[in-house]
Design a protein around this motif. Sequence first.
Motif, PDB file in Angstrom:
ATOM      1  N   ALA A  66       0.790  -1.135  -0.073  1.00 33.57           N
ATOM      2  CA  ALA A  66      -0.009  -0.056  -0.157  1.00 33.57           C
ATOM      3  C   ALA A  66       1.027   1.301  -0.032  1.00 33.57           C
ATOM      4  O   ALA A  66       0.332   2.224  -0.749  1.00 33.57           O
ATOM      5  CB  ALA A  66      -0.929  -0.131   1.125  1.00 33.57           C
ATOM      6  N   VAL A  67       1.991   1.066   0.728  1.00 31.09           N
ATOM      7  CA  VAL A  67       2.833   2.257   0.683  1.00 31.09           C
ATOM      8  C   VAL A  67       3.945   2.711  -0.407  1.00 31.09           C
ATOM      9  O   VAL A  67       4.214   3.695  -0.836  1.00 31.09           O
ATOM     10  CB  VAL A  67       3.718   2.649   2.067  1.00 31.09           C
ATOM     11  CG1 VAL A  67       2.987   2.521   3.377  1.00 31.09           C
ATOM     12  CG2 VAL A  67       4.852   1.441   1.799  1.00 31.09           C
ATOM     13  N   LYS A 108       9.703   2.811   6.278  1.00 34.68           N
ATOM     14  CA  LYS A 108      11.468   3.173   6.350  1.00 34.68           C
ATOM     15  C   LYS A 108      11.874   2.687   5.041  1.00 34.68           C
ATOM     16  O   LYS A 108      13.044   3.030   4.758  1.00 34.68           O
ATOM     17  CB  LYS A 108      11.969   2.481   7.701  1.00 34.68           C
ATOM     18  CG  LYS A 108      11.885   0.956   7.915  1.00 34.68           C
ATOM     19  CD  LYS A 108      12.745   0.831   9.189  1.00 34.68           C
ATOM     20  CE  LYS A 108      12.508  -0.651   9.621  1.00 34.68           C
ATOM     21  NZ  LYS A 108      13.049  -1.622   8.753  1.00 34.68           N
ATOM     22  N   ASP A 109      11.583   1.684   4.355  1.00 40.18           N
ATOM     23  CA  ASP A 109      11.980   1.216   3.024  1.00 40.18           C
ATOM     24  C   ASP A 109      11.339   1.791   1.991  1.00 40.18           C
ATOM     25  O   ASP A 109      11.609   1.284   0.824  1.00 40.18           O
ATOM     26  CB  ASP A 109      12.021  -0.353   3.257  1.00 40.18           C
ATOM     27  CG  ASP A 109      12.161  -1.167   4.315  1.00 40.18           C
ATOM     28  OD1 ASP A 109      13.375  -0.883   4.840  1.00 40.18           O
ATOM     29  OD2 ASP A 109      11.716  -1.900   4.893  1.00 40.18           O
ATOM     30  N   GLY A 111      10.021   5.505  -0.186  1.00 39.02           N
ATOM     31  CA  GLY A 111      10.101   6.863  -0.296  1.00 39.02           C
ATOM     32  C   GLY A 111       9.112   7.984   0.192  1.00 39.02           C
ATOM     33  O   GLY A 111       9.255   9.090  -0.331  1.00 39.02           O
ATOM     34  N   VAL A 112       8.467   7.290   1.253  1.00 40.37           N
ATOM     35  CA  VAL A 112       7.254   8.138   1.726  1.00 40.37           C
ATOM     36  C   VAL A 112       7.966   9.347   2.451  1.00 40.37           C
ATOM     37  O   VAL A 112       8.922   9.332   3.204  1.00 40.37           O
ATOM     38  CB  VAL A 112       6.430   7.610   2.752  1.00 40.37           C
ATOM     39  CG1 VAL A 112       5.458   8.433   3.267  1.00 40.37           C
ATOM     40  CG2 VAL A 112       5.688   6.340   2.096  1.00 40.37           C
ATOM     41  N   LYS A 113       7.506  10.589   2.080  1.00 37.91           N
ATOM     42  CA  LYS A 113       7.926  11.920   2.762  1.00 37.91           C
ATOM     43  C   LYS A 113       7.422  12.231   3.919  1.00 37.91           C
ATOM     44  O   LYS A 113       7.858  12.933   5.128  1.00 37.91           O
ATOM     45  CB  LYS A 113       8.087  12.982   1.659  1.00 37.91           C
ATOM     46  CG  LYS A 113       9.170  12.734   0.479  1.00 37.91           C
ATOM     47  CD  LYS A 113       9.806  13.986   0.147  1.00 37.91           C
ATOM     48  CE  LYS A 113       8.963  15.118  -0.428  1.00 37.91           C
ATOM     49  NZ  LYS A 113       9.419  15.253  -1.915  1.00 37.91           N
ATOM     50  N   TYR A 114       6.000  12.003   4.185  1.00 41.52           N
ATOM     51  CA  TYR A 114       5.245  12.639   5.043  1.00 41.52           C
ATOM     52  C   TYR A 114       4.359  11.581   5.703  1.00 41.52           C
ATOM     53  O   TYR A 114       3.615  10.961   4.809  1.00 41.52           O
ATOM     54  CB  TYR A 114       4.543  13.862   4.840  1.00 41.52           C
ATOM     55  CG  TYR A 114       5.033  15.132   4.003  1.00 41.52           C
ATOM     56  CD1 TYR A 114       5.953  15.808   4.731  1.00 41.52           C
ATOM     57  CD2 TYR A 114       5.285  15.127   2.689  1.00 41.52           C
ATOM     58  CE1 TYR A 114       6.377  16.905   3.894  1.00 41.52           C
ATOM     59  CE2 TYR A 114       5.910  16.095   1.899  1.00 41.52           C
ATOM     60  CZ  TYR A 114       6.484  16.824   2.871  1.00 41.52           C
ATOM     61  OH  TYR A 114       7.232  18.064   1.981  1.00 41.52           O
ATOM     62  N   LEU A 115       4.003  11.732   7.080  1.00 37.76           N
ATOM     63  CA  LEU A 115       2.867  10.961   7.699  1.00 37.76           C
ATOM     64  C   LEU A 115       2.263  11.928   8.398  1.00 37.76           C
ATOM     65  O   LEU A 115       2.480  12.830   9.118  1.00 37.76           O
ATOM     66  CB  LEU A 115       3.661   9.906   8.616  1.00 37.76           C
ATOM     67  CG  LEU A 115       2.818   9.142   9.502  1.00 37.76           C
ATOM     68  CD1 LEU A 115       1.749   8.333   8.652  1.00 37.76           C
ATOM     69  CD2 LEU A 115       3.524   8.120  10.326  1.00 37.76           C
ATOM     70  N   VAL A 116       0.727  11.842   8.051  1.00 39.39           N
ATOM     71  CA  VAL A 116      -0.187  12.366   9.009  1.00 39.39           C
ATOM     72  C   VAL A 116      -1.056  11.484   9.629  1.00 39.39           C
ATOM     73  O   VAL A 116      -1.519  10.767   9.211  1.00 39.39           O
ATOM     74  CB  VAL A 116      -1.149  13.323   8.046  1.00 39.39           C
ATOM     75  CG1 VAL A 116      -1.920  14.067   8.820  1.00 39.39           C
ATOM     76  CG2 VAL A 116      -0.318  14.272   7.128  1.00 39.39           C
ATOM     77  N   PHE A 117      -1.003  11.715  11.189  1.00 34.97           N
ATOM     78  CA  PHE A 117      -1.611  10.785  12.148  1.00 34.97           C
ATOM     79  C   PHE A 117      -2.704  11.244  12.770  1.00 34.97           C
ATOM     80  O   PHE A 117      -2.612  12.543  13.135  1.00 34.97           O
ATOM     81  CB  PHE A 117      -0.389  10.208  12.878  1.00 34.97           C
ATOM     82  CG  PHE A 117      -1.182   9.262  13.934  1.00 34.97           C
ATOM     83  CD1 PHE A 117      -1.791   8.123  13.354  1.00 34.97           C
ATOM     84  CD2 PHE A 117      -1.042   9.501  15.393  1.00 34.97           C
ATOM     85  CE1 PHE A 117      -2.364   7.236  14.534  1.00 34.97           C
ATOM     86  CE2 PHE A 117      -1.458   8.583  16.196  1.00 34.97           C
ATOM     87  CZ  PHE A 117      -2.166   7.560  15.773  1.00 34.97           C
ATOM     88  N   THR A 118      -3.900  10.698  12.730  1.00 33.41           N
ATOM     89  CA  THR A 118      -4.991  11.384  13.699  1.00 33.41           C
ATOM     90  C   THR A 118      -4.883  10.725  15.167  1.00 33.41           C
ATOM     91  O   THR A 118      -5.359   9.539  15.242  1.00 33.41           O
ATOM     92  CB  THR A 118      -6.236  11.015  13.016  1.00 33.41           C
ATOM     93  OG1 THR A 118      -6.397   9.585  12.648  1.00 33.41           O
ATOM     94  CG2 THR A 118      -6.710  11.869  11.890  1.00 33.41           C
ATOM     95  N   GLY A 158       9.794   8.732  17.128  1.00 29.70           N
ATOM     96  CA  GLY A 158      11.067   7.812  16.933  1.00 29.70           C
ATOM     97  C   GLY A 158      11.547   7.445  15.346  1.00 29.70           C
ATOM     98  O   GLY A 158      12.620   7.864  15.057  1.00 29.70           O
ATOM     99  N   TYR A 159      10.420   7.205  14.768  1.00 20.17           N
ATOM    100  CA  TYR A 159      10.696   6.786  13.240  1.00 20.17           C
ATOM    101  C   TYR A 159      10.963   7.821  12.486  1.00 20.17           C
ATOM    102  O   TYR A 159      11.783   7.779  11.631  1.00 20.17           O
ATOM    103  CB  TYR A 159       9.561   5.801  12.799  1.00 20.17           C
ATOM    104  CG  TYR A 159       9.769   4.443  13.145  1.00 20.17           C
ATOM    105  CD1 TYR A 159       9.549   3.899  14.323  1.00 20.17           C
ATOM    106  CD2 TYR A 159       9.982   3.471  12.094  1.00 20.17           C
ATOM    107  CE1 TYR A 159       9.522   2.345  14.568  1.00 20.17           C
ATOM    108  CE2 TYR A 159      10.318   2.224  12.053  1.00 20.17           C
ATOM    109  CZ  TYR A 159      10.044   1.557  13.452  1.00 20.17           C
ATOM    110  OH  TYR A 159      10.137   0.123  13.632  1.00 20.17           O
ATOM    111  N   ALA A 160      10.216   8.980  12.621  1.00 20.51           N
ATOM    112  CA  ALA A 160      10.452  10.098  11.766  1.00 20.51           C
ATOM    113  C   ALA A 160      11.902  10.640  11.842  1.00 20.51           C
ATOM    114  O   ALA A 160      12.634  10.999  11.022  1.00 20.51           O
ATOM    115  CB  ALA A 160       9.439  11.144  12.302  1.00 20.51           C
TER     116      ALA A 160
END
Length: 318
Positions: A66-67, A108-109, A111-118, A158-160
């Motif tokens: 999916a990512v 982490k593997d 190319g996703v640049k942004y994560l938006v979390f609710t 932590g991951y970011a």
Amino acid sequence: MKVLVTGGAGFIGSHLVDALMESGHDVRVLDDLSAGSLDNVKRWMNHEGFEFIRGDMRDVETVRKAVDGVEAVFHLAANPEVRIGSQSPELLYETNVLITHNLLSAMKDSGVKYLVFTSSSTVYGDAGVIPTPEDYAPLEPISVYGGAKLAAEALISGYAHTFDFRALIFRLANIIGERSNHGVIYDFINKLRRNPNELEILGDGTQRKSYLHVSDTVNGMLHLFGAFKKGKARVDFYNLGNDDWITVGEIAEIVSEEMGLRPAFRFTGGVDGGRGWKGDVKFMRLSIEKAKKAGWKPRLDSYEAVRRTVRELLGGIQ
Ligand SMILES: O=c1ccn([C@@H]2O[C@H](COP(=O)(O)OP(=O)(O)O[C@H]3O[C@H](CO)[C@H](O)[C@H](O)[C@H]3O)[C@@H](O)[C@H]2O)c(=O)[nH]1
């Protein structure tokens, strides 16, 4: 921009998908349809730029696929039921923490640049400061759900920092509106349909919280994401809620009035001093000054949002 919306067939997720599609983004939805519905996204099904994957995020391979190829992930997939915490803590862990970890691990593997979390107001627990600002401490959730959201926030941060993507975390007040299929307004309407003469209210009815309409929520998320992208912060947090708040008793009155009924109210008394259930935060109002300074404000206050939602759920407003 090509984006993934997890939980995109759900209540808030599908409204976000509408807004993203309407502004020309390519949207992939990952949803297991456990709470969401294909009906919520059917208008986009044969649309160019829209893709739907039915899958469970507890499966790492599903998340990895999916990512693939997306620039941003809006992570809304979650089990939103605070009240199940004492019966099903493991389920809340899996459907809030484990799936978030699977997402981070896949990201982490990629190319996703942004994560938006609710995330949720419930990370603050019974906050000692109201309205509660983003930098309130110590964060001491009083529900397994709130603990799971806070754990997910911590993992994201932590991951970011470790894997060089940027994360925007929203702590949401009680979000209401069309397509919601749980929560106090939905419950009251169903109870009154079954018995128009009496309404059972969990707790003592004085639970007082801020309610935000889903349209204001999605506007806020997209506006603040735009501002976040222009900035430099690795991880940032925004409360989204309202400046006012409303009690459960007042919500019962609005629902009854909109349904043209005058039921007797029967309060269960609840637990721990009038809470609806173990872990129910009794008083919640978030400070939204930070979001306001960044140029967002809600159009509907808590009372207007509640009344509008009742009308939407009764089928009056499409
Ligand atoms: O039949 C009912 C149902 C609810 N309530 C009361 O109504 C209030 C609101 O309950 P909801 O189930 O609508 O919502 P919660 O406050 O438990 O949680 C909601 O808002 C949180 C953030 O504030 C989370 O994000 C969560 O996922 C979302 O469901 C509670 O005090 C509850 O005791 C009743 O009295 N009777």
